[in-house]
Design a protein around this motif. Structure first.
Motif, PDB file in Angstrom:
ATOM      1  N   SER A 128     -18.360  -0.371  -3.903  1.00  0.00           N
ATOM      2  CA  SER A 128     -18.876   0.266  -2.732  1.00  0.00           C
ATOM      3  C   SER A 128     -20.415   0.001  -2.742  1.00  0.00           C
ATOM      4  CB  SER A 128     -18.580   1.874  -2.615  1.00  0.00           C
ATOM      5  OG  SER A 128     -19.161   2.561  -3.426  1.00  0.00           O
ATOM      6  N   GLN A 129     -20.939  -0.080  -3.727  1.00  0.00           N
ATOM      7  CA  GLN A 129     -22.606  -0.435  -3.733  1.00  0.00           C
ATOM      8  C   GLN A 129     -22.815  -1.926  -3.908  1.00  0.00           C
ATOM      9  OE1 GLN A 129     -24.499   2.242  -3.230  1.00  0.00           O
ATOM     10  NE2 GLN A 129     -22.565   3.287  -3.074  1.00  0.00           N
ATOM     11  N   ALA A 130     -21.756  -2.897  -3.840  1.00  0.00           N
ATOM     12  CA  ALA A 130     -22.057  -3.950  -4.409  1.00  0.00           C
ATOM     13  C   ALA A 130     -20.776  -5.016  -3.662  1.00  0.00           C
ATOM     14  CB  ALA A 130     -22.134  -4.444  -5.724  1.00  0.00           C
ATOM     15  N   LYS A 131     -20.664  -4.915  -2.318  1.00  0.00           N
ATOM     16  CA  LYS A 131     -19.634  -5.473  -1.690  1.00  0.00           C
ATOM     17  C   LYS A 131     -19.370  -7.035  -1.533  1.00  0.00           C
ATOM     18  CE  LYS A 131     -19.698  -1.309   1.420  1.00  0.00           C
ATOM     19  NZ  LYS A 131     -20.879  -0.975   1.042  1.00  0.00           N
ATOM     20  N   LYS A 132     -20.593  -7.613  -1.809  1.00  0.00           N
ATOM     21  CA  LYS A 132     -20.623  -8.938  -1.479  1.00  0.00           C
ATOM     22  C   LYS A 132     -21.090  -9.581  -2.604  1.00  0.00           C
ATOM     23  CE  LYS A 132     -21.472  -8.586   3.514  1.00  0.00           C
ATOM     24  NZ  LYS A 132     -22.584  -9.278   4.566  1.00  0.00           N
ATOM     25  N   PRO A 133     -20.898 -11.070  -2.562  1.00  0.00           N
ATOM     26  CA  PRO A 133     -20.948 -12.031  -4.081  1.00  0.00           C
ATOM     27  C   PRO A 133     -22.510 -11.745  -4.767  1.00  0.00           C
ATOM     28  CG  PRO A 133     -19.983 -13.151  -2.441  1.00  0.00           C
ATOM     29  CD  PRO A 133     -20.093 -11.970  -1.776  1.00  0.00           C
ATOM     30  N   ILE A 134     -23.447 -11.667  -3.804  1.00  0.00           N
ATOM     31  CA  ILE A 134     -24.604 -11.554  -4.766  1.00  0.00           C
ATOM     32  C   ILE A 134     -25.002 -10.362  -5.285  1.00  0.00           C
ATOM     33  CG2 ILE A 134     -27.342 -11.708  -4.187  1.00  0.00           C
ATOM     34  CD1 ILE A 134     -26.879 -14.118  -2.465  1.00  0.00           C
ATOM     35  N   PRO A 135     -24.910  -9.160  -4.514  1.00  0.00           N
ATOM     36  CA  PRO A 135     -25.008  -7.525  -5.200  1.00  0.00           C
ATOM     37  C   PRO A 135     -24.007  -7.609  -6.058  1.00  0.00           C
ATOM     38  CG  PRO A 135     -24.254  -7.779  -3.030  1.00  0.00           C
ATOM     39  CD  PRO A 135     -24.796  -8.917  -3.061  1.00  0.00           C
ATOM     40  N   PHE A 136     -22.640  -8.002  -5.960  1.00  0.00           N
ATOM     41  CA  PHE A 136     -21.819  -7.911  -7.167  1.00  0.00           C
ATOM     42  C   PHE A 136     -22.039  -8.520  -8.280  1.00  0.00           C
ATOM     43  CE2 PHE A 136     -18.090  -9.164  -9.467  1.00  0.00           C
ATOM     44  CZ  PHE A 136     -17.457  -7.726  -9.606  1.00  0.00           C
ATOM     45  N   ALA A 137     -22.543  -9.577  -8.201  1.00  0.00           N
ATOM     46  CA  ALA A 137     -23.276 -10.748  -9.477  1.00  0.00           C
ATOM     47  C   ALA A 137     -24.091  -9.872 -10.087  1.00  0.00           C
ATOM     48  CB  ALA A 137     -23.490 -11.930  -8.904  1.00  0.00           C
ATOM     49  N   ARG A 138     -25.008  -9.259  -9.203  1.00  0.00           N
ATOM     50  CA  ARG A 138     -26.468  -8.635 -10.009  1.00  0.00           C
ATOM     51  C   ARG A 138     -25.927  -7.378 -10.619  1.00  0.00           C
ATOM     52  NH1 ARG A 138     -29.891 -12.089  -8.737  1.00  0.00           N
ATOM     53  NH2 ARG A 138     -30.301 -12.689  -6.433  1.00  0.00           N
ATOM     54  N   ALA A 139     -24.998  -6.473 -10.084  1.00  0.00           N
ATOM     55  CA  ALA A 139     -24.564  -5.408 -10.465  1.00  0.00           C
ATOM     56  C   ALA A 139     -23.669  -5.595 -11.873  1.00  0.00           C
ATOM     57  CB  ALA A 139     -23.559  -4.555  -9.676  1.00  0.00           C
ATOM     58  N   LEU A 140     -22.872  -6.537 -11.839  1.00  0.00           N
ATOM     59  CA  LEU A 140     -21.949  -6.936 -13.014  1.00  0.00           C
ATOM     60  C   LEU A 140     -22.774  -7.549 -14.122  1.00  0.00           C
ATOM     61  CD1 LEU A 140     -19.439  -7.325 -14.493  1.00  0.00           C
ATOM     62  CD2 LEU A 140     -19.133  -9.453 -13.414  1.00  0.00           C
ATOM     63  N   ALA A 141     -23.976  -8.311 -13.940  1.00  0.00           N
ATOM     64  CA  ALA A 141     -25.099  -8.670 -14.959  1.00  0.00           C
ATOM     65  C   ALA A 141     -25.671  -7.497 -15.493  1.00  0.00           C
ATOM     66  CB  ALA A 141     -25.799  -9.555 -14.269  1.00  0.00           C
TER      67      ALA A 141
ATOM     68  N   GLY B 209     -25.420  -6.288 -19.491  1.00  0.00           N
ATOM     69  CA  GLY B 209     -26.762  -6.473 -20.274  1.00  0.00           C
ATOM     70  C   GLY B 209     -27.191  -8.005 -20.217  1.00  0.00           C
ATOM     71  N   ALA B 210     -26.854  -8.865 -19.024  1.00  0.00           N
ATOM     72  CA  ALA B 210     -27.291 -10.250 -18.767  1.00  0.00           C
ATOM     73  C   ALA B 210     -28.403 -10.121 -17.907  1.00  0.00           C
ATOM     74  CB  ALA B 210     -26.348 -10.914 -18.151  1.00  0.00           C
ATOM     75  N   GLU B 211     -29.547 -11.070 -17.667  1.00  0.00           N
ATOM     76  CA  GLU B 211     -30.192 -10.990 -16.805  1.00  0.00           C
ATOM     77  C   GLU B 211     -29.878 -11.156 -15.301  1.00  0.00           C
ATOM     78  OE1 GLU B 211     -33.196 -10.745 -15.017  1.00  0.00           O
ATOM     79  OE2 GLU B 211     -34.097 -11.035 -16.737  1.00  0.00           O
ATOM     80  N   ALA B 212     -30.300 -10.014 -14.460  1.00  0.00           N
ATOM     81  CA  ALA B 212     -29.617 -10.054 -12.933  1.00  0.00           C
ATOM     82  C   ALA B 212     -30.417 -10.985 -12.156  1.00  0.00           C
ATOM     83  CB  ALA B 212     -29.347  -8.807 -12.700  1.00  0.00           C
ATOM     84  N   LYS B 213     -31.554 -11.528 -12.549  1.00  0.00           N
ATOM     85  CA  LYS B 213     -32.807 -12.031 -11.709  1.00  0.00           C
ATOM     86  C   LYS B 213     -32.032 -13.780 -11.447  1.00  0.00           C
ATOM     87  CE  LYS B 213     -36.254  -9.000 -12.248  1.00  0.00           C
ATOM     88  NZ  LYS B 213     -37.733  -8.880 -12.922  1.00  0.00           N
ATOM     89  N   GLY B 214     -32.519 -14.288 -10.275  1.00  0.00           N
ATOM     90  CA  GLY B 214     -32.367 -15.622 -10.053  1.00  0.00           C
ATOM     91  C   GLY B 214     -31.305 -15.897  -9.231  1.00  0.00           C
ATOM     92  N   ARG B 215     -30.965 -17.250  -9.106  1.00  0.00           N
ATOM     93  CA  ARG B 215     -30.038 -17.708  -8.133  1.00  0.00           C
ATOM     94  C   ARG B 215     -28.683 -17.451  -8.400  1.00  0.00           C
ATOM     95  NH1 ARG B 215     -29.705 -23.490  -8.935  1.00  0.00           N
ATOM     96  NH2 ARG B 215     -28.481 -23.614  -6.912  1.00  0.00           N
ATOM     97  N   LEU B 216     -27.438 -17.150  -7.253  1.00  0.00           N
ATOM     98  CA  LEU B 216     -26.345 -16.704  -7.429  1.00  0.00           C
ATOM     99  C   LEU B 216     -25.523 -17.409  -8.731  1.00  0.00           C
ATOM    100  CD1 LEU B 216     -23.868 -14.686  -7.076  1.00  0.00           C
ATOM    101  CD2 LEU B 216     -23.423 -16.192  -5.060  1.00  0.00           C
ATOM    102  N   VAL B 217     -25.643 -18.744  -8.408  1.00  0.00           N
ATOM    103  CA  VAL B 217     -24.824 -19.539  -9.427  1.00  0.00           C
ATOM    104  C   VAL B 217     -25.609 -19.437 -10.998  1.00  0.00           C
ATOM    105  CG1 VAL B 217     -26.354 -21.682  -9.075  1.00  0.00           C
ATOM    106  CG2 VAL B 217     -24.053 -22.058  -9.842  1.00  0.00           C
ATOM    107  N   THR B 218     -26.782 -19.254 -11.110  1.00  0.00           N
ATOM    108  CA  THR B 218     -27.288 -18.908 -12.390  1.00  0.00           C
ATOM    109  C   THR B 218     -26.856 -17.739 -12.984  1.00  0.00           C
ATOM    110  OG1 THR B 218     -29.192 -20.397 -12.014  1.00  0.00           O
ATOM    111  CG2 THR B 218     -29.497 -19.275 -13.828  1.00  0.00           C
ATOM    112  N   VAL B 219     -26.772 -16.709 -12.141  1.00  0.00           N
ATOM    113  CA  VAL B 219     -26.511 -15.316 -12.610  1.00  0.00           C
ATOM    114  C   VAL B 219     -24.859 -15.259 -12.896  1.00  0.00           C
ATOM    115  CG1 VAL B 219     -26.237 -12.906 -11.961  1.00  0.00           C
ATOM    116  CG2 VAL B 219     -28.029 -14.206 -11.251  1.00  0.00           C
ATOM    117  N   LYS B 220     -24.054 -15.949 -12.130  1.00  0.00           N
ATOM    118  CA  LYS B 220     -22.664 -16.083 -12.532  1.00  0.00           C
ATOM    119  C   LYS B 220     -22.302 -16.866 -13.613  1.00  0.00           C
ATOM    120  CE  LYS B 220     -20.673 -17.608  -8.606  1.00  0.00           C
ATOM    121  NZ  LYS B 220     -19.821 -17.563  -7.455  1.00  0.00           N
ATOM    122  N   GLU B 221     -23.340 -17.875 -13.999  1.00  0.00           N
ATOM    123  CA  GLU B 221     -23.167 -18.668 -15.263  1.00  0.00           C
ATOM    124  C   GLU B 221     -23.423 -17.767 -16.468  1.00  0.00           C
ATOM    125  OE1 GLU B 221     -21.423 -21.490 -15.790  1.00  0.00           O
ATOM    126  OE2 GLU B 221     -20.801 -21.055 -13.715  1.00  0.00           O
ATOM    127  N   ARG B 222     -24.414 -16.977 -16.328  1.00  0.00           N
ATOM    128  CA  ARG B 222     -24.674 -15.744 -17.622  1.00  0.00           C
ATOM    129  C   ARG B 222     -23.620 -14.931 -17.852  1.00  0.00           C
ATOM    130  NH1 ARG B 222     -30.019 -14.977 -14.528  1.00  0.00           N
ATOM    131  NH2 ARG B 222     -31.450 -16.520 -14.842  1.00  0.00           N
TER     132      ARG B 222
END
Length: 299
Positions: free
Chosen positions: A129-142, A146-159
């Motif tokens: 409910s706080q991360a409905k779309k790909p970018i906020p979800f990836a940052r929340a999951l990162a 404990g992974a770095e949440a900053k950067g481009r979406l593709v980079t965060v997802k790979e981390r």
């Protein structure tokens, strides 16, 4: 400015250090997971020290770690709902599988999920409910892992994928999944495919999530059928459909939680009866009402 007691701050630090025991990554990764400087965490783990964290950070950590600011602590109860969710999360964790639990509101789904994410090793919680779309979800999951949440979406997802591959038997709990944007369907399928056999997934939602998935499958919307297949092609549920059985289920649920959290049990039967009183479409309100009634009864 809000003033926090020293006791509250100490309990937050104790809860943080306790959470470290269930995380297999490094201290640096754990500190990043909670958005704390690694040198600050290094000092905190030796015990509470005044001045290391801001008031806002203590409140944020206290909320995430379920540290009560009140003297009376809300006691955890092994309800039927909790036992089912725990068993399924542990299954997903042990065998790197996916499952989906969909049922009524206010039966303890979120409480159970958060509790397990704080007590099971490498069990991570994301509130969709706080991360409905790909970018906020990836940052929340990162951040959760404990992974770095900053950067481009593709980079965060790979981390994210890399970190989860490193951890032993990780499981990700996705709560409030009925709020997800349609773009998240293919995203979740991507995460699952990339981590197939290496990470478990447990999806939680109210009955609206079932309706959303069923609609997507019936109208052949891309991704829905594939995602549901990865979540074992079956909705787990626990609230009985039969009216009498449903009433008895709520009676047991409310009674067990109230009984474990009451200082004076003389009004237990009365409070349970009030919990079961229906006011809309014949539906019972559940545990949120039970908690409110308990607070009012002890004022």
């Amino acid at each position: 400015m809000i003033e926090l007691t020293t006791d509250y701050k100490k309990r937050v630090v104790e809860a943080l250090v306790s959470a470290r025991e269930n995380y297999s990554g490094s201290d640096s990764d754990f500190a990043r997971k909670w958005s704390i400087d690694k040198t600050v965490y290094s000092r905190l783990k030796k015990g509470y020290q005044e001045g290391l964290l801001s008031v806002g950070k203590y409140i944020e950590l206290g909320m995430e770690l379920n540290v009560s600011s009140r003297e009376r602590k809300w006691n955890m109860v092994r309800t039927e709902v909790f036992n089912l969710i725990e068993a399924e999360v542990k299954f997903c964790k042990a065998y790197s599988k996916g499952k989906i639990f969909v049922d009524k509101c206010a039966i303890g789904k979120t409480y159970s999920a958060k509790y397990l994410s704080q007590t099971l090793p490498n069990c991570f919680y994301v509130d969709m409910s706080q991360a409905k779309k790909p970018i906020p979800f990836a940052r929340a999951l990162a951040r959760a892992i404990g992974a770095e949440a900053k950067g481009r979406l593709v980079t965060v997802k790979e981390r994210i994928k890399y970190y989860l591959k490193l951890l032993p038997n990780p499981v990700v709990i996705i709560d409030e999944a009925g709020d997800m944007d349609i773009t998240m369907v293919s995203e979740l399928k991507e995460y699952y495919n990339a981590l197939d056999g290496m990470c478990g997934w447990y999806v939680l939602g109210a009955n609206g999530l079932r309706a959303k998935i069923n609609y997507g499958i019936e109208h052949e919307t891309s991704g829905y059928e594939e995602l549901f297949s990865r979540l074992s092609d079956k909705y787990s549920t626990i609230v009985p459909a039969n009216k009498d059985e449903r009433t008895e289920f709520y009676r047991r649920l409310c009674r067990s939680v109230l009984e474990a959290n009451m200082t004076d049990r003389s009004s237990l039967d009365k409070l349970v009866a009030l919990c079961l009183k229906t006011e809309k479409d014949g539906e019972i309100s559940g545990l949120r009402r039970a908690e409110s009634l308990l607070i009012l009864s002890e004022m």
